[in-house]
Design a protein around this motif. Structure first.
Motif: not given
Ligand SMILES: Nc1ncnc2c1ncn2[C@@H]1O[C@H](COP(=O)(O)OP(=O)(O)O)[C@@H](O)[C@H]1O
Ligand SMILES: Nc1ncnc2c1ncn2[C@@H]1O[C@H](COP(=O)(O)OP(=O)(O)O)[C@@H](O)[C@H]1O
Lengths: 144, 109, 144, 109
Positions: C56, C58-60, C91, C95-98, C107-108, C110-111
């Motif tokens: 959240v 970083k991206y949101a 989102v 869209d959230l793909q590791g 990276g990649g 977290g999910m």
């Molecule tokens: N809360 C969020 N809002 C928007 N995009 C997200 C969010 N969480 C994850 N993403 C997208 O999903 C991708 C994969 O997330 P993650 O597996 O956590 O790896 P990382 O953050 O290291 O890239 C991220 O690169 C981002 O593009």
């Protein structure tokens, strides 16, 4: 938390039930670490916030677990401010008297523990409903 | 908090473990009051596994002491970690309770 | 928290700044204890909630520390539900793909950690603004 | 997290302590990248005082490894507690990093 300078605090809202005190202690313990309190002072602070919440549960809400307590914790360098908000009947600080410590009986210890831990213990008179207890502590050099 | 009744050389010892707060102190109270009901003396509580105690825990011990005193009994505490001992002394209760370092201490004493 | 049956949850509101993740971990660790999760499962859950909050931030919110994250943590016996609310752009889970775990790059991860810890990972579609990520986990007998 | 550079039998070891998360990993990154800038090999990080690591910490090590590889260098990790080792293996990175049990291991290896 409007979008102002207020990125120096977190807010923890718990039901008015002693079961949640462990969560409060965990959060306050970490907050003390972030504010760089030494362990002894941190221990006193954590205990005092636990006592303040216990008092709200017992006196402000008379053990009604469907009420809530809101803790606002402002963390600065070497300083912690904790606001304890309830929606119970209005109280004044003068009404909260612990027992004399020389009088051995159960109870009456909480307010003493709160005053030991915090430099400032006050109710915020501006609050329109309920109570806001303000607790402030700065790291003491000599105790550290 | 968890609580056990431990038999130490024929002496029953109440042994709570973990955090004693307003949520858990009623459980401790129940055990202490069961001992009081049986007029046990000394009433021994080992606090070595206790990491935290608040005023509700302290109040529980004061109640136990008063109960024990009603039949001429005693309440003895042992195994207090520094932060636990500190709150007893802050409450000026370290003089009221008998604080021992070990169970053998109590048996010999 | 209106005066209903909702006395089984606490709410933690933090600024969207990584500095506060330690508070989140402390609170979730205790919540896992209250829900009787064994330590390994609790470790995974704490890490996953940290990852969800990091995302959240970083991206949101693109590292704007004046935004906020609201965690609602519902504690039952052997079950934990965590809702992560933000006010960022919408989102979808797709869209959230590791990354593929075989593709070694920063990276990649977290999910993957979030999916490992929780049985349910879903966005609540009913939310009108921002996002509400719903995370649910029940104690697994065999892992315990 | 706190971080120290420890000299072990002439080998410089990066020794972080505490929790590595999105807040603290930039500090770790700075130290690792300073070593990379000096083309040090092996780049040794002792994790024995690390109690927690999240994906930002893992990403930092992957970055360090890529940096070291650019000059034929190596990144070696040691002292991983079980919960730390577990996240490396979950990430399938336990095969990519060289994980050692002690600094002597590295010196002799
Ligand atoms: N809360 C969020 N809002 C928007 N995009 C997200 C969010 N969480 C994850 N993403 C997208 O999903 C991708 C994969 O997330 P993650 O597996 O956590 O790896 P990382 O953050 O290291 O890239 C991220 O690169 C981002 O593009
Ligand atoms: N939040 C509160 N609302 C109303 N009354 C309170 C509150 N906190 C404390 N009091 C009053 O102050 C007294 C002293 O409190 P304390 O020192 O914590 O001891 P105890 O709760 O054991 O009686 C209480 O007995 C109660 O009458």
């Amino acid at each position: 938390m409007p979008r102002t300078q207020e990125n120096n605090r977190f807010i923890l809202t718990i039901p008015a039930d002693a079961r949640w005190l462990a969560i409060v202690r965990a959060a306050i313990t970490k907050a003390c670490e972030l504010a760089a309190f030494p362990p002894t002072e941190a221990g006193h602070i954590v205990l005092a916030v636990d006592e303040a919440c216990s008092n709200v549960i017992k006196y402000a809400y008379k053990h009604d677990p469907f009420q809530k307590i809101v803790l606002t914790v402002k963390v600065s360098d070497r300083r912690l401010e904790v606001f304890v908000d309830d929606e119970g009947p209005r109280v004044r600080l003068e009404d909260l008297q612990g027992r004399s410590l020389d009088d051995v009986r159960p109870g009456g210890l909480g307010m003493h523990l709160i005053r030991r831990a915090f430099d400032t213990v006050a109710f915020d008179g501006r609050k329109r409903r309920g109570n806001r207890l303000k607790l402030v502590r700065t790291v003491s050099e000599e105790k550290a | 908090m968890k609580i056990e009744i431990v038999d130490y050389k024929g002496m029953k010892v109440i042994s709570p473990a973990g955090e004693i707060d307003m949520h858990s102190s009623p459980i401790l109270r129940k055990e202490i009051m069961a001992f009081v009901g049986q007029r046990i003396t000394p009433l021994v509580v080992d606090l070595k596994e206790v990491t935290y105690i608040d005023s509700s825990g302290i109040a529980t011990f004061v109640e136990g002491l008063k109960g024990a005193m009603s039949y001429g009994g005693k309440l003895k505490l042992l195994g207090l970690a520094p932060q636990i001992r500190e709150i007893f002394s802050f409450s000026k209760l370290d003089k009221v309770f008998e604080i021992h370092s070990s169970a053998d201490d109590i048996i010999q004493g």
